[in-house]
Design a protein around this motif. Structure first.
Motif, PDB file in Angstrom:
ATOM      1  N   ALA A 200      29.573  48.559 -14.776  1.00  0.00           N
ATOM      2  CA  ALA A 200      30.461  48.057 -14.195  1.00  0.00           C
ATOM      3  C   ALA A 200      30.182  46.622 -13.204  1.00  0.00           C
TER       4      ALA A 200
ATOM      5  N   GLU B 283      27.906  52.827 -13.235  1.00  0.00           N
ATOM      6  CA  GLU B 283      27.697  51.762 -12.100  1.00  0.00           C
ATOM      7  C   GLU B 283      27.046  50.331 -12.537  1.00  0.00           C
TER       8      GLU B 283
ATOM      9  N   ARG C 254      38.463  49.638  -7.314  1.00  0.00           N
ATOM     10  CA  ARG C 254      38.835  50.861  -8.189  1.00  0.00           C
ATOM     11  C   ARG C 254      37.542  51.595  -8.669  1.00  0.00           C
ATOM     12  N   MET C 255      36.663  50.659  -9.360  1.00  0.00           N
ATOM     13  CA  MET C 255      35.597  51.115  -9.707  1.00  0.00           C
ATOM     14  C   MET C 255      34.355  51.493  -8.757  1.00  0.00           C
TER      15      MET C 255
ATOM     16  N   ILE D 216      39.901  45.690  -8.828  1.00  0.00           N
ATOM     17  CA  ILE D 216      39.409  46.377 -10.031  1.00  0.00           C
ATOM     18  C   ILE D 216      37.922  46.739  -9.470  1.00  0.00           C
TER      19      ILE D 216
ATOM     20  N   ILE E 227      40.108  55.008 -14.859  1.00  0.00           N
ATOM     21  CA  ILE E 227      40.749  53.640 -15.087  1.00  0.00           C
ATOM     22  C   ILE E 227      42.393  53.813 -14.894  1.00  0.00           C
TER      23      ILE E 227
END
Lengths: 337, 337
Positions: free
Chosen positions: A238, A235, A272-273, A269, A129
């Protein structure tokens, strides 16, 4: 350096694969590519690229194929030929976004295991994060049944990769477990804890999945069953949450305006995930670099995976793993088994 | 109906516990409470409540205490006394937000297991993304070592609870696994799959963790080690992501204005992801209803857990589990073991 690219595997093949390869060819002057797949489809996409050669085949392994049977039967499949390029010394690494199990089987049949490694592991790099660092997570499902000794090998391989490719000095190795204290866990993690404690690595102890995305370690070691569950939980959570957020934000005309303003941030975001942004998952323990790219990979992920393959080859990661494991076998590894 | 409430366990004890209990006392005319803890602290919080009686003790089990030893040594601990109220017939259920392992140990020593159940399971209800329904998830960590037969018992208990308390007709039972196809998984899940297929429940097969929050089943069965990993992965990912979103949104003056507007929505999402809003986790398999409330529970979660305890008692969930398991033992359960 020559790399073999399976042009036919993955959801966005061959377009995304070719696009990523062309970008890599233009970015890295020393890279040459063998792109494997249907020449008729590939030629228009590749155009004039002196550094990209096409190896023609129309056979391919599907995502739904049973891995071992598919590899045995489809001897001309693009994935199988990519590994063959490496086995026969024409390329130094192979990359595919196709069926993971089949790629592992192609690797095992084609180039085999590093001497001293019992089970290769599937090892993606996951994002954290707060820093754009990420951590190596292995095994995430190459093996459903795992012994503590396998996990010691995962830790050793992971430590070498984290140092050589991720450039972490004295990489921190954590063990995925249900509690932080040394006595926690099941039979398998308790034994693995013991082995990791005695190994010549920077073992920082148990790590609970709740902490993973905060980046408590450079390498997280797990048995393949647990690793796969946790990877898919991260996964799924998110993606569900981002989906819910979009829906919630998009609910009214008023919030639609906000959504427009927020969309860029949300996208950031999500990226990034999205672990495909961190390249592919190395099949650790095979005697040559074989890299699995996420099935949903777009050209960016393909490009990153190529960069990763280049680093693995240049840093001699496979060779160093072999030397370390076999050295270890004679000193500390065998004495603990 | 009388319920025993451990007033001293959890991060927000005793205030949140007392507050939730008062609200329940005012909401449900037929409920009476025995609130167990330090009278000096509790009396000012309780005030004049004819339906709440205080049982005084100053001993308590800490979150860091080793469960079994703590329960053996601290015989006057608020949690131990709460279970004792149930054992000795003065209350029909006990609720605590304290140390989970110690509550399980108190339950095992105090009221024992249902005949035919080998291992009690810890079973919270998790939220799903799209409907305010939630699903029961067990075991999430009462047992680190699990046999396929235990998982069959979890499935049976979960099916009864889903029908009686969650009001799902013909509840769908899924098995947590690393792939959807029947042959997937490790030794344990393959055997559990077989047992669940043959059981008189509505078994829908394997469920991957990626799908969990979409609500594919009413009950998800897992071994305690895997269940705990997945639960903590979901929690950790959700909390990390919400934290990241807040930071990202709060980064500039411009976005701070947006954040203000968005805050309510974010909070709503966070609450939907917070499983304590779904009440406590029943310790399934104990011979009386013992409910664990999340350690971070505030008064809302305490209230919900009390409502849940009421439903479990009124619907005779524990008795029906006992009858079903013992009936099953004679018909199909033993023949499969």
């Amino acid at each position: 350096m020559r790399l073999a690219i399976d042009a036919m595997g993955g959801d966005h093949a061959p377009e995304a694969i070719v696009e990523g390869t062309i970008r890599a060819a233009q970015t890295f002057p020393d890279l040459h590519f063998v792109l494997i797949g249907d020449r008729e489809k590939l030629e228009p996409l590749v155009g004039q690229q002196s550094k990209i050669e096409i190896l023609h085949t129309t056979e391919k392994i599907e995502g739904t194929d049973a891995p071992v049977q598919a590899v045995r039967r489809k001897k001309q499949a693009s994935m199988v030929l990519a590994v063959q390029e490496v086995r026969e010394g024409r390329c130094e690494a192979a990359i595919s976004a196709g069926n993971t199990g089949a790629l592992m089987a192609s690797g095992l049949f084609g180039v085999g295991r590093i001497k001293g490694i019992d089970r290769p592991a599937l090892a993606p790099t996951l994002p954290t994060i707060h820093e754009n660092k990420g951590f190596l997570f292995l095994d995430v499902g190459a093996n459903a049944e795992t012994k503590p000794e396998n996990m010691l090998q995962y830790a050793t391989m992971g430590s070498i990769y984290a140092e050589k490719v991720l450039h972490r000095s004295n990489p921190r190795i954590g063990l995925l477990n249900i509690g932080e204290e040394p006595g926690k866990g099941n039979e398998l993690t308790k034994k693995a804890y013991q082995l990791l404690s005695e190994a010549p690595i920077n073992f920082i102890g148990n790590v609970e999945p709740r902490e993973l995305l905060q980046g408590p370690a450079d390498v997280i070691v797990a048995d393949g069953f647990s690793g796969n569950l946790v990877l898919k939980s991260i996964e799924g959570t998110a993606m569900s949450l981002i989906g819910l957020l979009k829906e919630t934000l998009g609910g009214s005309l008023y919030t639609k305006v906000l959504t427009g303003l927020m969309y860029g941030k949300l996208k950031g975001i999500k990226q990034r995930m999205d672990y495909s942004a961190y390249g592919g998952a190395l099949l650790f323990g095979l005697s040559a670099p074989i890299i699995k790219v996420h099935g949903a990979a777009k050209s960016d992920a393909v490009f990153t995976a190529i960069k990763q393959a280049k680093a693995v080859v240049e840093e001699h990661v496979v060779e160093i793993i072999g030397e370390t494991i076999n050295d270890s076998q004679h000193t500390w590894l065998n004495s603990k088994a």
